[in-house]
Design a protein around this motif. Structure first.
Motif, PDB file in Angstrom:
ATOM      1  N   SER A 175      14.339   2.135 -15.510  1.00 46.39           N
ATOM      2  CA  SER A 175      13.079   2.265 -14.771  1.00 46.39           C
ATOM      3  C   SER A 175      11.882   2.084 -15.695  1.00 46.39           C
ATOM      4  N   ILE A 176      10.763   1.789 -15.053  1.00 53.03           N
ATOM      5  CA  ILE A 176       9.479   1.714 -15.745  1.00 53.03           C
ATOM      6  C   ILE A 176       8.409   2.162 -14.750  1.00 53.03           C
ATOM      7  N   GLY A 177       7.493   2.990 -15.219  1.00 53.39           N
ATOM      8  CA  GLY A 177       6.465   3.535 -14.342  1.00 53.39           C
ATOM      9  C   GLY A 177       6.926   4.770 -13.588  1.00 53.39           C
ATOM     10  N   ILE A 178       8.173   5.158 -13.783  1.00 59.01           N
ATOM     11  CA  ILE A 178       8.754   6.346 -13.176  1.00 59.01           C
ATOM     12  C   ILE A 178       9.792   6.875 -14.162  1.00 59.01           C
ATOM     13  N   ASP A 179       9.878   8.193 -14.286  1.00 58.31           N
ATOM     14  CA  ASP A 179      10.841   8.805 -15.202  1.00 58.31           C
ATOM     15  C   ASP A 179      12.264   8.350 -14.867  1.00 58.31           C
ATOM     16  N   LEU A 180      13.027   8.029 -15.893  1.00 59.40           N
ATOM     17  CA  LEU A 180      14.386   7.523 -15.686  1.00 59.40           C
ATOM     18  C   LEU A 180      15.268   8.540 -14.962  1.00 59.40           C
ATOM     19  N   ASP A 181      15.108   9.816 -15.226  1.00 58.01           N
ATOM     20  CA  ASP A 181      15.902  10.830 -14.525  1.00 58.01           C
ATOM     21  C   ASP A 181      15.577  10.862 -13.035  1.00 58.01           C
TER      22      ASP A 181
ATOM     23  N   LYS B 273       0.811  -1.223   0.000  1.00 56.62           N
ATOM     24  CA  LYS B 273       0.000   0.000   0.000  1.00 56.62           C
ATOM     25  C   LYS B 273       0.848   1.279   0.000  1.00 56.62           C
ATOM     26  N   ASP B 274       1.903   1.323   0.778  1.00 51.39           N
ATOM     27  CA  ASP B 274       2.726   2.530   0.900  1.00 51.39           C
ATOM     28  C   ASP B 274       4.026   2.474   0.102  1.00 51.39           C
ATOM     29  N   ILE B 275       4.174   1.459  -0.735  1.00 52.92           N
ATOM     30  CA  ILE B 275       5.404   1.318  -1.514  1.00 52.92           C
ATOM     31  C   ILE B 275       5.326   2.211  -2.750  1.00 52.92           C
ATOM     32  N   GLU B 276       6.296   3.116  -2.871  1.00 55.68           N
ATOM     33  CA  GLU B 276       6.339   4.060  -3.992  1.00 55.68           C
ATOM     34  C   GLU B 276       7.063   3.488  -5.201  1.00 55.68           C
ATOM     35  N   ALA B 277       8.019   2.587  -4.948  1.00 56.56           N
ATOM     36  CA  ALA B 277       8.764   1.956  -6.041  1.00 56.56           C
ATOM     37  C   ALA B 277       9.440   0.694  -5.520  1.00 56.56           C
ATOM     38  N   VAL B 278       9.655  -0.245  -6.432  1.00 63.60           N
ATOM     39  CA  VAL B 278      10.374  -1.482  -6.135  1.00 63.60           C
ATOM     40  C   VAL B 278      11.717  -1.417  -6.848  1.00 63.60           C
ATOM     41  N   ILE B 279      12.771  -1.738  -6.116  1.00 63.19           N
ATOM     42  CA  ILE B 279      14.118  -1.763  -6.695  1.00 63.19           C
ATOM     43  C   ILE B 279      14.546  -3.209  -6.829  1.00 63.19           C
ATOM     44  N   ILE B 280      14.966  -3.571  -8.032  1.00 65.26           N
ATOM     45  CA  ILE B 280      15.449  -4.929  -8.268  1.00 65.26           C
ATOM     46  C   ILE B 280      16.906  -4.884  -8.725  1.00 65.26           C
ATOM     47  N   ASP B 281      17.593  -5.983  -8.507  1.00 68.23           N
ATOM     48  CA  ASP B 281      18.975  -6.134  -8.945  1.00 68.23           C
ATOM     49  C   ASP B 281      18.931  -6.684 -10.364  1.00 68.23           C
ATOM     50  N   GLY B 282      18.879  -5.783 -11.342  1.00 65.11           N
ATOM     51  CA  GLY B 282      18.782  -6.210 -12.728  1.00 65.11           C
ATOM     52  C   GLY B 282      18.319  -5.066 -13.612  1.00 65.11           C
TER      53      GLY B 282
ATOM     54  N   GLY C 255      13.017  -6.589 -14.600  1.00 67.50           N
ATOM     55  CA  GLY C 255      12.287  -5.435 -14.081  1.00 67.50           C
ATOM     56  C   GLY C 255      10.967  -5.191 -14.786  1.00 67.50           C
ATOM     57  N   GLY C 256      10.951  -5.334 -16.091  1.00 71.65           N
ATOM     58  CA  GLY C 256       9.710  -5.156 -16.848  1.00 71.65           C
ATOM     59  C   GLY C 256       8.674  -6.199 -16.492  1.00 71.65           C
TER      60      GLY C 256
ATOM     61  N   LYS D 205       1.159  -1.011 -11.480  1.00 72.75           N
ATOM     62  CA  LYS D 205       0.708  -0.009 -10.514  1.00 72.75           C
ATOM     63  C   LYS D 205       1.834   0.576  -9.679  1.00 72.75           C
ATOM     64  N   ILE D 206       2.935  -0.144  -9.544  1.00 76.14           N
ATOM     65  CA  ILE D 206       4.065   0.331  -8.736  1.00 76.14           C
ATOM     66  C   ILE D 206       5.287   0.403  -9.646  1.00 76.14           C
ATOM     67  N   PRO D 207       5.934   1.567  -9.709  1.00 74.81           N
ATOM     68  CA  PRO D 207       7.128   1.691 -10.549  1.00 74.81           C
ATOM     69  C   PRO D 207       8.227   0.717 -10.114  1.00 74.81           C
ATOM     70  N   VAL D 208       9.035   0.321 -11.078  1.00 79.07           N
ATOM     71  CA  VAL D 208      10.167  -0.561 -10.797  1.00 79.07           C
ATOM     72  C   VAL D 208      11.436   0.116 -11.287  1.00 79.07           C
ATOM     73  N   ILE D 209      12.455   0.079 -10.432  1.00 78.99           N
ATOM     74  CA  ILE D 209      13.767   0.633 -10.766  1.00 78.99           C
ATOM     75  C   ILE D 209      14.761  -0.514 -10.792  1.00 78.99           C
ATOM     76  N   GLY D 210      15.451  -0.641 -11.896  1.00 78.74           N
ATOM     77  CA  GLY D 210      16.492  -1.651 -12.013  1.00 78.74           C
ATOM     78  C   GLY D 210      17.835  -1.027 -11.695  1.00 78.74           C
ATOM     79  N   VAL D 211      18.585  -1.674 -10.810  1.00 83.09           N
ATOM     80  CA  VAL D 211      19.939  -1.234 -10.486  1.00 83.09           C
ATOM     81  C   VAL D 211      20.848  -2.433 -10.755  1.00 83.09           C
ATOM     82  N   ALA D 212      21.639  -2.321 -11.813  1.00 78.46           N
ATOM     83  CA  ALA D 212      22.501  -3.431 -12.224  1.00 78.46           C
ATOM     84  C   ALA D 212      23.967  -3.040 -12.093  1.00 78.46           C
ATOM     85  N   LYS D 213      24.772  -4.028 -11.779  1.00 80.34           N
ATOM     86  CA  LYS D 213      26.211  -3.793 -11.649  1.00 80.34           C
ATOM     87  C   LYS D 213      26.929  -3.901 -12.985  1.00 80.34           C
ATOM     88  N   ASN D 214      26.271  -4.523 -13.959  1.00 75.41           N
ATOM     89  CA  ASN D 214      26.871  -4.696 -15.280  1.00 75.41           C
ATOM     90  C   ASN D 214      25.888  -4.229 -16.355  1.00 75.41           C
TER      91      ASN D 214
END
Length: 165
Positions: A131-137, A65-74, A87-88, A97-106
């Protein structure tokens, strides 16, 4: 609140960890751990088929309910044409419904236009943010401003440590 998820594999088992935190936190406000057996074998180019069921399993244990975005390793995309990566597929499993941010090391050689490099601390090696569902910047700025003096934000480093325990 943000939610970051990581998965660690050992043979056909997976340990899935999710941490809930605010972007200014150095430590998670809550931690959820799940163990999953009967994991699919890794198939090149179809990593999401192995990891997505693990992510979906832990998402069921969290109040979103209160999650603004999900961060995944990828990555969100595996190419510049918009083919979904982990991430997609995660975003789709959240009913978009919830934006996803991918943070990858490679980086991937085929998705140069769908990611931004983020240099943190004094590291000469970037993180690759998508990212998806949220502006990349906005997503990139969020990762850049997270607490920690090193390449990996402190709370994500803690997530990785817990996952590998």
């Amino acid at each position: 609140m943000l939610l970051a998820i990581d998965v660690y594999y050992k043979e056909n088992e997976a340990k899935v960890v999710a941490v809930v935190f605010n972007s200014e936190d150095e430590t998670p406000q809550s931690i959820v751990v799940d163990q999953i057996t009967g994991i699919e074998d890794y198939v090149s180019g179809e990593f999401y088929k192995r990891e997505l069921p693990c992510i979906e399993s832990i998402l069921q244990k969290i109040n979103l309910k209160d999650i603004e975005a999900v961060i995944i390793d990828g990555h969100i995309y595996v190419d510049d044409g918009g083919t979904f990566g982990l991430g997609g597929h995660t975003w789709e499993s959240l009913d978009k419904k919830i934006p996803v941010i991918g943070v990858a090391k490679n980086s991937f050689f085929r998705n140069k236009n769908t990611v931004k490099e983020v240099f943190r601390g004094e590291s000469k090696k970037p993180l690759y943010v998508s990212s998806i569902g949220i502006d990349l910047d906005i997503a990139t700025n969020l990762i850049k401003k997270m607490k920690g003096d090193y390449r990996i934000p402190t709370v994500l480093k803690e997530l990785d440590r817990i996952t590998k325990e």
